[in-house]
Design a protein around this motif. Structure first.
Motif, PDB file in Angstrom:
ATOM      1  N   ALA A  59       0.841  -1.202   0.000  1.00 33.84           N
ATOM      2  CA  ALA A  59       0.000   0.000   0.000  1.00 33.84           C
ATOM      3  C   ALA A  59       0.874   1.248   0.000  1.00 33.84           C
ATOM      4  N   ARG A  60       1.918   1.250   0.804  1.00 32.38           N
ATOM      5  CA  ARG A  60       2.830   2.395   0.825  1.00 32.38           C
ATOM      6  C   ARG A  60       3.558   2.524  -0.510  1.00 32.38           C
ATOM      7  N   MET A  61       3.976   1.388  -1.060  1.00 33.27           N
ATOM      8  CA  MET A  61       4.673   1.407  -2.348  1.00 33.27           C
ATOM      9  C   MET A  61       3.770   1.948  -3.442  1.00 33.27           C
ATOM     10  N   ALA A  62       2.520   1.498  -3.462  1.00 31.88           N
ATOM     11  CA  ALA A  62       1.574   1.974  -4.472  1.00 31.88           C
ATOM     12  C   ALA A  62       1.315   3.466  -4.311  1.00 31.88           C
ATOM     13  N   ALA A  63       1.205   3.931  -3.064  1.00 36.52           N
ATOM     14  CA  ALA A  63       0.970   5.346  -2.806  1.00 36.52           C
ATOM     15  C   ALA A  63       2.142   6.190  -3.288  1.00 36.52           C
ATOM     16  N   LEU A  64       3.358   5.739  -3.010  1.00 32.78           N
ATOM     17  CA  LEU A  64       4.539   6.479  -3.436  1.00 32.78           C
ATOM     18  C   LEU A  64       4.662   6.485  -4.964  1.00 32.78           C
ATOM     19  N   ALA A  65       4.364   5.349  -5.579  1.00 36.22           N
ATOM     20  CA  ALA A  65       4.465   5.257  -7.032  1.00 36.22           C
ATOM     21  C   ALA A  65       3.380   6.085  -7.722  1.00 36.22           C
ATOM     22  N   ALA A  66       2.177   6.104  -7.154  1.00 35.60           N
ATOM     23  CA  ALA A  66       1.063   6.835  -7.763  1.00 35.60           C
ATOM     24  C   ALA A  66       1.181   8.336  -7.553  1.00 35.60           C
ATOM     25  N   GLY A  67       1.915   8.761  -6.503  1.00 35.25           N
ATOM     26  CA  GLY A  67       2.135  10.183  -6.264  1.00 35.25           C
ATOM     27  C   GLY A  67       0.842  10.948  -6.033  1.00 35.25           C
ATOM     28  N   LEU A  68       0.661  12.056  -6.769  1.00 31.93           N
ATOM     29  CA  LEU A  68      -0.517  12.898  -6.578  1.00 31.93           C
ATOM     30  C   LEU A  68      -1.812  12.153  -6.884  1.00 31.93           C
ATOM     31  N   SER A  69      -1.740  11.166  -7.765  1.00 33.11           N
ATOM     32  CA  SER A  69      -2.950  10.405  -8.113  1.00 33.11           C
ATOM     33  C   SER A  69      -3.526   9.697  -6.894  1.00 33.11           C
ATOM     34  N   TRP A  70      -2.644   9.284  -5.968  1.00 30.30           N
ATOM     35  CA  TRP A  70      -3.105   8.562  -4.783  1.00 30.30           C
ATOM     36  C   TRP A  70      -4.005   9.451  -3.933  1.00 30.30           C
ATOM     37  N   ARG A  71      -3.656  10.733  -3.838  1.00 37.65           N
ATOM     38  CA  ARG A  71      -4.446  11.651  -3.020  1.00 37.65           C
ATOM     39  C   ARG A  71      -5.833  11.867  -3.600  1.00 37.65           C
TER      40      ARG A  71
ATOM     41  N   TRP B 216       9.325  -5.241  10.580  1.00 39.08           N
ATOM     42  CA  TRP B 216       9.844  -4.336   9.556  1.00 39.08           C
ATOM     43  C   TRP B 216       9.335  -4.735   8.167  1.00 39.08           C
ATOM     44  N   LYS B 217       8.934  -3.710   7.390  1.00 42.17           N
ATOM     45  CA  LYS B 217       8.408  -3.937   6.040  1.00 42.17           C
ATOM     46  C   LYS B 217       9.251  -3.181   5.015  1.00 42.17           C
ATOM     47  N   VAL B 218       9.438  -3.785   3.861  1.00 50.09           N
ATOM     48  CA  VAL B 218      10.112  -3.124   2.748  1.00 50.09           C
ATOM     49  C   VAL B 218       9.104  -2.250   2.011  1.00 50.09           C
ATOM     50  N   TYR B 219       9.477  -0.962   1.776  1.00 51.35           N
ATOM     51  CA  TYR B 219       8.573  -0.104   1.015  1.00 51.35           C
ATOM     52  C   TYR B 219       9.236   0.478  -0.238  1.00 51.35           C
ATOM     53  N   ASP B 220      10.503   0.197  -0.451  1.00 55.90           N
ATOM     54  CA  ASP B 220      11.148   0.569  -1.702  1.00 55.90           C
ATOM     55  C   ASP B 220      12.460  -0.195  -1.807  1.00 55.90           C
ATOM     56  N   VAL B 221      12.889  -0.418  -3.036  1.00 55.39           N
ATOM     57  CA  VAL B 221      14.173  -1.060  -3.314  1.00 55.39           C
ATOM     58  C   VAL B 221      14.883  -0.221  -4.360  1.00 55.39           C
ATOM     59  N   SER B 222      16.152   0.088  -4.115  1.00 54.63           N
ATOM     60  CA  SER B 222      16.954   0.830  -5.083  1.00 54.63           C
ATOM     61  C   SER B 222      18.070  -0.063  -5.597  1.00 54.63           C
ATOM     62  N   VAL B 223      18.229  -0.100  -6.897  1.00 56.87           N
ATOM     63  CA  VAL B 223      19.275  -0.882  -7.547  1.00 56.87           C
ATOM     64  C   VAL B 223      20.277   0.072  -8.173  1.00 56.87           C
ATOM     65  N   ASP B 224      21.513   0.034  -7.672  1.00 53.34           N
ATOM     66  CA  ASP B 224      22.545   0.977  -8.139  1.00 53.34           C
ATOM     67  C   ASP B 224      22.026   2.406  -8.136  1.00 53.34           C
ATOM     68  N   GLY B 225      21.292   2.758  -7.076  1.00 50.27           N
ATOM     69  CA  GLY B 225      20.805   4.116  -6.901  1.00 50.27           C
ATOM     70  C   GLY B 225      19.508   4.436  -7.609  1.00 50.27           C
ATOM     71  N   VAL B 226      18.944   3.492  -8.333  1.00 53.67           N
ATOM     72  CA  VAL B 226      17.685   3.724  -9.052  1.00 53.67           C
ATOM     73  C   VAL B 226      16.533   3.094  -8.266  1.00 53.67           C
ATOM     74  N   SER B 227      15.614   3.932  -7.822  1.00 54.63           N
ATOM     75  CA  SER B 227      14.495   3.488  -6.991  1.00 54.63           C
ATOM     76  C   SER B 227      13.427   2.781  -7.812  1.00 54.63           C
ATOM     77  N   LEU B 228      12.965   1.652  -7.302  1.00 55.95           N
ATOM     78  CA  LEU B 228      11.871   0.925  -7.943  1.00 55.95           C
ATOM     79  C   LEU B 228      10.622   1.793  -8.015  1.00 55.95           C
ATOM     80  N   VAL B 229      10.286   2.440  -6.891  1.00 56.60           N
ATOM     81  CA  VAL B 229       9.095   3.271  -6.839  1.00 56.60           C
ATOM     82  C   VAL B 229       9.201   4.437  -7.816  1.00 56.60           C
ATOM     83  N   THR B 230      10.351   5.108  -7.844  1.00 64.66           N
ATOM     84  CA  THR B 230      10.534   6.245  -8.738  1.00 64.66           C
ATOM     85  C   THR B 230      10.458   5.811 -10.202  1.00 64.66           C
TER      86      THR B 230
END
Length: 206
Positions: free
Chosen positions: A70-82, A157-171
């Protein structure tokens, strides 16, 4: 970079497999390290078919509870989530989770002799968030840096984002989501994810 993140997502997601309930009090770095080693052992034992139904079934049964989708989807959706209704938020979360699981299923077969090393965790001042940094190592290939962003929840503890070589999955997903939402609204974003999941399911079936 976006393609690389998507290709590696399944491998990284699998590293949170098989976490027992008693591990909820573990520190984030200890949790990720222990579970990762367990998963790599599972994959080693199934190296003839690491992407097969047996391993996939284990993941579907056990991995989903250790990511805050849910947090991941909210971060990925950005303003759309609101702007989304509660029903739309539920559907966005479900479709985003399905997308990540299907991406995992297609990537799991890429496991071939990788090992992991870890750095000490870094926590926020309020101790509610942490980053666990690891490196995925394979002979003859440059190491891949993997950062797990984690948040403390009542169930551990929950994972809410993963970055690979500095590139965020959510972003990585956020830009595509924002473009679709601007053009066709929240319902259009949901349709885009639904269609993509259907296409991935069809590819798997053929």
């Amino acid at each position: 970079p976006a393609r690389r993140v998507a290709a590696l997502w399944g491998m990284l997601m699998a590293l949170m497999l098989a976490l027992p309930a008693t591990a909820a009090t573990e520190e984030p770095d200890a949790l990720v390290k222990r579970v990762s080693e367990e998963v790599l052992q599972i994959l080693k034992e199934n190296q003839d078919n690491p992407g097969g139904a047996k391993v996939q079934a284990l993941v579907k049964e056990k991995v989903l509870g250790h990511f805050d989708f849910a947090r991941m989807a909210a971060l990925a959706a950005g303003l759309s989530w609101r702007k989304a209704t509660p029903e739309q938020k539920t559907e966005l979360t479900e479709q985003f989770r399905t997308l990540l699981v299907r991406t995992y299923a297609s990537a799991l077969g890429k496991f071939k002799g990788q090992t992991l090393e870890f750095d000490p965790q870094r926590k926020s001042e309020d101790q509610r968030k942490a980053i666990v940094r690891s490196r995925l190592l394979q002979p003859g290939v440059e190491a891949i840096t993997v950062d797990y962003k984690m948040v403390a929840a009542s169930s551990g503890w929950k994972v809410y984002d993963v970055s690979v070589d500095g590139v965020s999955l959510v972003t990585t997903y956020r830009d595509a989501f924002a473009e679709e939402a601007r053009a066709n609204g929240v319902d259009g974003l949901i349709r885009m994810l639904t269609d993509k999941n259907a296409a991935l399911a069809s590819d798997k079936a053929t």
